[in-house]
Write an enzyme that holds these catalytic residues in place. Structure first.
Site, PDB file in Angstrom:
ATOM      1  N   ASN A   7      75.038  79.620  74.887  1.00  0.00           N
ATOM      2  CA  ASN A   7      74.816  78.910  76.141  1.00  0.00           C
ATOM      3  C   ASN A   7      75.985  77.948  76.307  1.00  0.00           C
ATOM      4  OD1 ASN A   7      74.157  76.834  78.010  1.00  0.00           O
ATOM      5  ND2 ASN A   7      71.995  77.346  77.865  1.00  0.00           N
ATOM      6  N   GLU A  34      74.039  80.247  81.086  1.00  0.00           N
ATOM      7  CA  GLU A  34      74.239  79.036  81.881  1.00  0.00           C
ATOM      8  C   GLU A  34      75.697  78.916  82.331  1.00  0.00           C
ATOM      9  OE1 GLU A  34      72.422  74.498  82.098  1.00  0.00           O
ATOM     10  OE2 GLU A  34      72.401  75.552  80.171  1.00  0.00           O
ATOM     11  N   ASP A 149      69.674  82.255  75.009  1.00  0.00           N
ATOM     12  CA  ASP A 149      68.971  80.974  74.998  1.00  0.00           C
ATOM     13  C   ASP A 149      67.540  81.253  75.454  1.00  0.00           C
ATOM     14  OD1 ASP A 149      67.889  78.481  75.377  1.00  0.00           O
ATOM     15  OD2 ASP A 149      69.345  77.838  76.889  1.00  0.00           O
ATOM     16  N   ASN A 151      64.991  79.161  75.091  1.00  0.00           N
ATOM     17  CA  ASN A 151      64.226  77.956  75.392  1.00  0.00           C
ATOM     18  C   ASN A 151      62.852  78.003  74.722  1.00  0.00           C
ATOM     19  OD1 ASN A 151      65.662  75.946  76.969  1.00  0.00           O
ATOM     20  ND2 ASN A 151      65.865  77.522  78.545  1.00  0.00           N
ATOM     21  N   ASP A 220      68.257  79.211  70.337  1.00  0.00           N
ATOM     22  CA  ASP A 220      69.143  80.331  70.635  1.00  0.00           C
ATOM     23  C   ASP A 220      68.929  81.406  69.562  1.00  0.00           C
ATOM     24  OD1 ASP A 220      71.104  79.099  72.843  1.00  0.00           O
ATOM     25  OD2 ASP A 220      70.661  77.572  71.328  1.00  0.00           O
ATOM     26  N   ASP A 249      75.951  71.556  74.862  1.00  0.00           N
ATOM     27  CA  ASP A 249      74.899  71.044  73.979  1.00  0.00           C
ATOM     28  C   ASP A 249      74.326  72.136  73.080  1.00  0.00           C
ATOM     29  OD1 ASP A 249      73.895  72.204  76.278  1.00  0.00           O
ATOM     30  OD2 ASP A 249      72.639  70.515  76.853  1.00  0.00           O
ATOM     31  N   HIS A 250      74.724  73.387  73.314  1.00  0.00           N
ATOM     32  CA  HIS A 250      74.384  74.503  72.432  1.00  0.00           C
ATOM     33  C   HIS A 250      75.622  74.916  71.635  1.00  0.00           C
ATOM     34  CE1 HIS A 250      70.604  75.844  74.651  1.00  0.00           C
ATOM     35  NE2 HIS A 250      71.174  75.032  75.543  1.00  0.00           N
TER      36      HIS A 250
END
Length: 258
Positions: A7, A34, A149, A151, A220, A249-250
């Site tokens: 991501n 993303e 990802d 989530n 992930d 942030d990933h």
């Protein structure tokens, strides 16, 4: 074969990081999520110059998935099951592999928050659709890699502070139940096939010094069919990418298959 997922949290903002990763790690396939851009504004020229073919399913401002590959692939965008769903969250490619192929999907599963809105039912429906699609692909005998990802925090050991997530869409019982349903189709969580250790994360929030305090979560994942899992050699989380200047942030997660 090396297959990675990341991501990237805005492909144009992280382009230097992405090109550096392609050069240093040299995955055969990289699944991105993303993108936060349309197909037309995807940095195709720079990525092709690095030796990769681009298959993109973009969306303006948010969402967006892509599959980058060293060899040309046949790709299909969109997850079946809800024709009115226009969010760019799924792309699938047939990757040549010797005399056969590996079916690789890049998935950006909905976040689902706030839970009391229509975002959470959409997340659960998406997971049901993904399970139905995976069931069909497995019935076809595909060598399957579902990467992205999700989530989803599958287990308490996948969060530094599980109690902080108990009311979050990523960790609610209904979310984890659907993840288990997906895995129970005959898929293997690649990371958990190699280690039972806690403290292994792929995401650290930008807020409250989460990275500096290692307050991460693992969301992930690469889920493998039995044919892919039988070829699994190694799983690596490229944690150092989170320490870069202006990082996502990933961080990328990658597998090596025989």
């Amino acid at each position: 074969m090396r297959i990675a997922t990341w991501n990237v949290n805005s492909v144009r903002q992280r382009l230097d990081h992405l090109l550096g990763y392609l050069g240093a790690v040299a995955p055969d396939v990289l699944c991105l999520q993303e993108l936060k851009c349309t197909d037309d504004s995807f940095p195709r020229q720079e990525i092709e110059a690095a030796g990769y073919h681009c298959n993109v399913h973009g969306q303006k401002g948010f969402n967006g998935v892509a599959i980058l590959s060293r060899r040309p692939v046949e790709a299909t965008a969109g997850l079946p099951g809800e024709p009115e769903d226009t969010q760019a969250r799924f792309i699938e490619a047939r990757v040549p592999d010797g005399g056969g192929e590996i079916l690789v999907a890049s998935i950006y599963l909905p976040n689902g928050n706030p839970v009391g809105t229509d975002k959470y039912p959409y997340k659960l429906r998406f997971m049901d659709r993904l399970a139905a699609h995976a069931r069909q692909r497995l019935a076809e005998g595909a060598t399957l890699v579902l990467a992205g990802d999700y989530n989803v925090i599958p287990d308490r050991r996948d969060a530094a502070d599980p109690e902080a997530w108990v009311h979050d869409a990523l960790f609610l019982p209904e979310t984890r139940e659907r993840y288990r349903t997906l895995v129970s189709l005959g898929l293997t969580d690649a990371l958990r096939a190699t280690t039972d250790h806690a403290g292994v994360y792929s995401f650290w929030d930008y807020q409250a010094g989460a990275w500096q305090r290692n307050k991460g979560i693992r969301i992930d994942h690469l889920l493998l069919s039995s044919r892919a899992a039988d070829r699994l050699v190694d799983v690596t989380i490229d944690k150092d990418m989170r320490a870069a200047e202006k990082p996502s942030d990933h961080v990328p997660v990658r597998i090596d298959l025989r």
